[in-house]
Structures are given as C-alpha cells and as structure tokens.
Scaffold this motif. Structure first.
Motif, short mmCIF file in Angstrom:
data_model
loop_
_atom_site.label_atom_id
_atom_site.label_comp_id
_atom_site.label_asym_id
_atom_site.label_seq_id
_atom_site.Cartn_x
_atom_site.Cartn_y
_atom_site.Cartn_z
N PRO A 185 0.81 -1.22 0.00
CA PRO A 185 0.00 0.00 0.00
C PRO A 185 0.85 1.27 0.00
CG PRO A 185 -0.90 -1.59 1.53
CD PRO A 185 0.42 -2.13 1.11
N TRP A 186 1.91 1.27 0.78
CA TRP A 186 2.80 2.44 0.80
C TRP A 186 3.53 2.61 -0.54
CZ3 TRP A 186 8.35 2.23 0.81
CH2 TRP A 186 8.95 3.50 0.91
N ILE A 187 4.00 1.50 -1.11
CA ILE A 187 4.69 1.56 -2.40
C ILE A 187 3.76 2.11 -3.47
CG2 ILE A 187 5.76 0.16 -4.22
CD1 ILE A 187 6.78 -1.72 -2.02
N GLY A 188 2.50 1.66 -3.43
CA GLY A 188 1.54 2.11 -4.44
C GLY A 188 1.18 3.57 -4.30
N SER A 189 1.39 4.16 -3.12
CA SER A 189 1.03 5.56 -2.91
C SER A 189 2.15 6.53 -3.34
CB SER A 189 0.71 5.79 -1.43
OG SER A 189 1.89 5.66 -0.62
N LEU A 190 3.32 5.98 -3.67
CA LEU A 190 4.43 6.86 -4.06
C LEU A 190 4.14 7.50 -5.41
CD1 LEU A 190 7.46 4.56 -3.12
CD2 LEU A 190 6.51 6.46 -1.81
N GLY A 191 4.60 8.70 -5.57
CA GLY A 191 4.47 9.30 -6.88
C GLY A 191 3.74 10.59 -6.90
#
Length: 304
Positions: free
Chosen positions: A298-304
């Motif tokens: 979830p944290w990785i997907g929120s990057l950007g």
C-alpha cells in the motif's frame, strides 16, 4: 496490508499448495521433468495468451517494466559476481546466475495474484515472460557457453510462451474474435497454471536433499531475497513505474532463485551444488521477504 494479514492471505495459500506438492514428492516417485514441461509448454503459454488478449497494461508500462527488469537483472548479476570474490571462477559465475535469475513463475505469479489481484497478475505475467527470455540470455553468457548469442536466440525461439504472446498481439491488433469454445479452452488451461506451478515448486522442494549452508550460499541468498527488493523500489521509481506497476515490480524482486538456474548450471557445467543449495535457501527465505514486501505494497503504491 499488515504483515500478519500478508502472511495469512498471501503466503499461506502458496505454502499450502506447495506443501501438497512436497508431500507428494516424498510419498511417490514423481517425474519432475514431465510436470515442469507441462507447466512450461502447455499451461504458461495459455496464461500468456489470455493475458495479452485481456490485459489493460499499456504498451508504455510494458516498456518501462522491461527496462527496469533488465537493469535490475544486470545489477543482480554484478552483485552475485562480487559476492563470490575469492571463490573458483565457476562458483562466481554460478553466483551471478543464482542472484540474477528469479522465480517469477512458480512463486511470483501466485503471490502477485493474491497480493495485487488480476491487475497485478497481468503485470507479473509480463515480468515472468521477461525473466524467461533473460534467463536464456544471461546464463549462457555468464557461463561462457560455446553457442553464445546464437544459442541464446535459439533457446528463446523455442519458448512456447513467446509464440503465444505473439499470436495474442496479432489477434488483439487485428481485432479478431475467437470462437467461444476456443476462448473457454484457453481459459481452462490458464486457470490450471497457478495451481500446477505451485505443485511443481513443492515437488522440487520435496525432492531436494540436505542443504549445505556455506558463506557464498548465504550471501547470495540474502542478496536475492533481501537486497534486490530494496534496490528495485528506487530503480523502478527512477524509470517511471508508479502505482500497481511499481508494486508488481518490487514484489517480483523478492522472489527466490529460479529452479531454471539449477537446470542451466547442469547444462553449462556450473557449480551445481552451490546453485541447488541457493535455490532451496532462497525459496524458504522468500516466504518472509515476500510477506514483508506485501505488507509494504500500500505504501509503495502511494508513491508518486
């Protein structure tokens, strides 16, 4: 997704099905070669074809995944080579192969499906095909195979999954509608792929003898399942991957050394014992590394 939930919802199903395969291998004299050939030459091509026909992964994302995966593979090979400094040449080459060639099929596809759903599986199928192609390029070059590029190209040309993807691209580009019976047949084969490759993984583990933990085996194993995921995150972000594509890319880096690395060590007279032990150790460690990465998705997907 918390670590406990990742273990229960994502890793436990993989362990259960692979465990059945391991028990079968302990109980019956199973032919691993035959089971592997069925998965590689019949089921995986069907999954690849189905993915190409139905996926919503854009061409741009596919190219970025390919770029990131190639770069990560080259970095992994270099780390593997450096990790075995002072060892015989064949061991150093085998370490480079063991660290760079990941199990994005038996382990990667089911874990991606459970962690990221169908959209994540579509991305992971593309990563899996890339990993198979690079396997037949990287390993012969690292081992100094006499066939060189020619042998690598011949090996790739023999991969049914590549031809299935090519057929899928033609069908999709031309807008051809397949008969319902054909589509259902493809869907049935594709649906059988993940259970079969997990059983295959278990059979391979169940047939493995006693593991010998040497320094190079431990270092290579930690590089494969612990260091590579940490490197994959900034690398994937740097090449432009975001959201579910970045999640699938980082998750793929947490996978263990592929059994194909062991097969190729036999083929090219590498350090077979070293690679065999690394495959087993990384597979066991990857249950933990994959759970940790899954919890961070979830944290990785929120990057950007």
């Amino acid at each position: 997704m918390g670590l406990l939930r990742a273990l229960l919802d994502v890793i436990l199903p993989v362990v259960l099905v692979a465990g059945v395969g391991a028990l079968l291998a302990r109980r019956f004299p199973l032919d691993r070669t035959t089971v592997t050939k069925i998965a590689l030459n019949a089921l995986t091509p069907a999954l690849a074809l189905q993915t190409i026909l139905t996926t919503e992964v854009s061409g741009r994302v596919g190219l970025l995944l390919a770029l990131g995966f190639v770069l990560l593979t080259l970095i992994a090979a270099g780390l593997g080579w450096l990790s075995a400094v002072g060892q015989p040449s064949l061991t150093r080459r085998s370490a480079a192969v063991a660290v760079s060639i990941g199990n994005n099929g038996n382990m990667g596809l089911p874990i991606s499906l459970f962690a990221l759903g169908q959209a994540g599986l579509d991305q992971s199928v593309l990563i899996f095909i890339l990993s198979v192609v690079l396997t037949f390029v990287v390993a012969p070059l690292l081992y100094g195979a006499h066939q060189g590029w020619r042998g690598a190209l011949i090996g790739m040309a023999r991969l049914p999954a590549l031809w299935a993807m090519a057929v899928g691209l033609v069908i999709r580009t031309l807008g051809i509608s397949l008969p319902t019976g054909v589509t259902r047949g493809i869907d049935l084969l594709a649906a059988a792929t993940l259970p079969m490759i997990l059983l295959t993984l278990g059979i391979q583990l169940g047939s493995t003898g006693r593991v010998r933990l040497t320094g190079p085996v431990v270092i290579s194993s930690l590089l494969r399942v612990a260091v590579l995921p940490a490197l994959a995150l900034p690398l994937g972000y740097a090449v432009g991957l975001r959201g579910i594509s970045l999640q699938a890319f980082v998750l793929s880096a947490a996978m263990p050394t592929a059994v194909n690395a062991f097969i190729l060590a036999h083929e090219y007279d590498g350090d077979v014992e070293f690679v065999a032990h690394t495959v087993t150790v990384t597979t066991l460690l990857s249950f933990a590394s994959a759970a940790v990465v899954t919890a961070l998705l979830p944290w990785i997907g929120s990057l950007g």
